[in-house]
Design an enzyme around this catalytic site. Structure first.
Site, mmCIF file in Angstrom:
data_model
loop_
_atom_site.group_PDB
_atom_site.id
_atom_site.type_symbol
_atom_site.label_atom_id
_atom_site.label_comp_id
_atom_site.label_asym_id
_atom_site.label_seq_id
_atom_site.Cartn_x
_atom_site.Cartn_y
_atom_site.Cartn_z
ATOM 1 N N HIS A 199 106.595 40.728 74.635
ATOM 2 C CA HIS A 199 107.728 41.210 75.442
ATOM 3 C C HIS A 199 107.281 41.561 76.859
ATOM 4 C CE1 HIS A 199 106.993 45.676 75.292
ATOM 5 N NE2 HIS A 199 106.461 45.427 74.112
ATOM 6 N N ASP A 214 101.292 48.049 76.746
ATOM 7 C CA ASP A 214 102.576 47.750 76.089
ATOM 8 C C ASP A 214 103.585 47.249 77.126
ATOM 9 O OD1 ASP A 214 104.710 47.655 74.358
ATOM 10 O OD2 ASP A 214 104.924 49.820 74.136
ATOM 11 N N GLU A 248 112.740 44.259 74.658
ATOM 12 C CA GLU A 248 112.207 44.595 73.327
ATOM 13 C C GLU A 248 112.288 46.093 73.072
ATOM 14 O OE1 GLU A 248 108.929 45.937 70.556
ATOM 15 O OE2 GLU A 248 109.267 46.410 72.657
ATOM 16 N N GLU A 249 111.966 46.865 74.124
ATOM 17 C CA GLU A 249 111.800 48.318 73.977
ATOM 18 C C GLU A 249 113.089 49.055 73.632
ATOM 19 O OE1 GLU A 249 109.011 49.606 73.771
ATOM 20 O OE2 GLU A 249 107.552 48.789 75.176
ATOM 21 N N ASP A 276 101.695 41.991 71.134
ATOM 22 C CA ASP A 276 102.271 43.189 71.744
ATOM 23 C C ASP A 276 101.225 44.298 71.589
ATOM 24 O OD1 ASP A 276 103.708 45.364 72.598
ATOM 25 O OD2 ASP A 276 105.277 45.235 71.061
ATOM 26 N N HIS A 353 104.540 54.062 76.497
ATOM 27 C CA HIS A 353 105.863 54.612 76.828
ATOM 28 C C HIS A 353 105.759 55.832 77.749
ATOM 29 C CE1 HIS A 353 107.362 52.739 72.754
ATOM 30 N NE2 HIS A 353 106.911 51.838 73.617
HETATM 31 N N1 BES Z 1 104.452 47.877 71.196
HETATM 32 C C1 BES Z 1 105.423 48.673 70.520
HETATM 33 C C2 BES Z 1 105.272 48.587 69.009
HETATM 34 C C3 BES Z 1 104.121 49.316 68.398
HETATM 35 C C4 BES Z 1 103.789 50.593 68.811
HETATM 36 C C5 BES Z 1 103.424 48.744 67.367
HETATM 37 C C6 BES Z 1 102.710 51.244 68.199
HETATM 38 C C7 BES Z 1 102.398 49.390 66.745
HETATM 39 C C8 BES Z 1 102.036 50.654 67.178
HETATM 40 C C9 BES Z 1 106.823 48.226 70.889
HETATM 41 O O1 BES Z 1 106.937 47.895 72.230
HETATM 42 C C10 BES Z 1 107.765 49.355 70.615
HETATM 43 O O2 BES Z 1 107.690 50.339 71.299
HETATM 44 N N2 BES Z 1 108.621 49.209 69.599
HETATM 45 C C11 BES Z 1 109.516 50.248 69.227
HETATM 46 C C12 BES Z 1 110.513 49.764 68.229
HETATM 47 C C13 BES Z 1 111.527 48.785 68.779
HETATM 48 C C14 BES Z 1 112.373 48.222 67.673
HETATM 49 C C15 BES Z 1 112.376 49.439 69.845
HETATM 50 C C16 BES Z 1 108.766 51.407 68.575
HETATM 51 O O3 BES Z 1 107.715 51.181 67.986
HETATM 52 O O4 BES Z 1 109.274 52.514 68.659
HETATM 53 ZN ZN ZN Z 2 106.766 49.713 73.340
#
Ligand code: BES
Ligand code: ZN
Length: 385
Positions: A199, A214, A248-249, A276, A353
């Protein structure tokens, strides 16, 4: 034990009074795991690599259905016909029945061994610096849309001189940030598609969201794979697509829309790999971690073999516990998807984040990302052959 009971019930039904028989066509790959039960003289009327036609009684047909359910944990997979002629007639394209078994062999060692040595840490670092210099890549911000432009231009530049490569925006219905898709058209079976993605957006509660790990780091590795495919004049037999997903976020908005549109168009995606977070080495004894939930087990095992063959680093499995990145959007549409991650889930970069998700805070270089670019390169070259 289950197999024994099924065999018993089938042999009983064979001895029972004759009933009207049906001609059942089954995907040969499904049947191969049940062969012992159903391979009897006279039962199989036709078999080729794709389908097997058997003459079965109604009860035997039920037994077959039960066997597929219990042994393979899936539904259907066979069609019942009134006549042998009908069962033998090739069917029109059908999304779920047509797909041939996926070839997870490793056979491109001569080209890949040299290709992987050319993955450049400096190039990946450059992309991370470029992307993380936006104040934010938030999907609704102006800079968020400019990020897509930057990726589009970079990928257009990298694919210059190849008439079999195109770069497109995927414009989304409800927000301005487009996704970006590079298509390397397959030379023999272009309808079969292998996808590598990550993403391009970022997020932070304060508004400042460099998102170096990220996920500038995923886009950096994806870009490096594209560069090497072009530099080596590599022409895959299947189509390869590189995707930088928008939004994605905020709930996989970009990838969900894309995966749904591919499913609706019945596009034959044979495999998807998500990058990612590749920058921060958080688990000391594992360099690459394969996420085992919301992903495809057979493809994950293939990735494990690719790591051993081409990356030669320690690896293992971990779980997110939820659909944590864009692989989950493909998985939800029934496509084989995998997610290779920087660490065990609990050891991931603590700065994501936040305004602290910078290159410096992840060690200052992209050496960890190099391993993911090598794996991703091996994945697309081996799977799209
Ligand atoms: N890169 C993260 C996912 C992630 C974080 C994987 C930590 C493993 C460990 C991704 O960008 C993200 O923040 N995803 C969200 C969920 C999404 C459905 C909005 C999350 O993990 O909160
Ligand atoms: Zn993220």
């Amino acid at each position: 034990m289950k197999i024994f009971l099924l065999a018993l019930s089938l042999s009983l039904s064979v001895q029972a009074a004759p009933e009207a028989s049906r001609f059942v066509s089954v995907n040969t790959s499904i049947l191969s795991s049940l062969r012992g039960i159903f391979q009897r003289p006279g039962k199989i009327k036709h078999a080729d690599a794709e389908k097997t036609v058997m003459e079965l009684s109604a009860r035997e047909t039920e037994t077959l259905s039960g066997a597929i359910h219990q042994n393979l944990n899936r539904c259907g997979g066979f069609i019942s016909h009134d006549t042998l002629a009908e069962a033998l007639t090739p069917r029109r394209f059908s999304f779920f029945n047509r797909r041939a078994p996926i070839d997870y062999s490793i056979s491109k060692t001569s080209v890949l061994r040299s290709m992987v040595t050319q993955v450049s840490e400096v190039n990946i670092r450059r992309t991370i610096i470029d992307l993380s210099s936006f104040e934010t890549r938030f999907y609704k911000s102006d800079d968020g849309a400019r990020t897509s432009e930057l990726v589009f231009n970079k990928w257009k530049d990298l694919s210059r001189g190849r008439s079999d490569i195109r770069v497109d925006y995927f414009v989304h219905q409800n927000f301005n940030q487009p996704s970006v898709i590079v298509t390397v058209r397959g030379s023999e079976t272009p309808n079969e598609i292998v996808i590598l993605g990550g993403h391009l957006d970022s997020i932070s509660s304060t508004g400042e969201a460099p998102g170096a790990d990220d996920n500038a780091s995923g886009i950096g590795a994806v870009s490096e794979v594209l560069r090497l495919i072009v530099n080596h004049s590599h022409r895959p037999k299947k189509t390869i697509q590189f995707i930088a997903y928008a939004a994605e976020e905020v709930g996989l908005l970009g990838s969900n829309e894309i995966a749904k549109s591919y499913k609706k168009a019945r596009r034959n995606v044979v495999g998807v790999l998500q990058l990612d977070m590749t920058l921060f080495k958080g688990t000391s004894n594992k360099d690459i971690v394969l996420i085992s939930d919301y992903t495809n087990r057979a493809q994950n095992e293939f990735l494990g073999k690719l790591i051993d063959e081409y990356v030669k680093v320690p690896w293992g499995y971990s779980r997110c516990g939820y659909g944590c990145s864009d692989h989950a959007a493909w998985d939800a549409q029934g496509y084989p998807a995998s997610f290779s991650f920087e660490s065990a889930f609990d050891d991931h970069n603590p700065h994501i984040h936040t305004p602290q998700d910078t290159l410096e805070n992840a060690g200052g270089d992209a050496r960890h990302s190099v391993k993911f670019a090598k794996l991703a390169l091996a994945f697309v070259v081996e799977l799209a052959k």
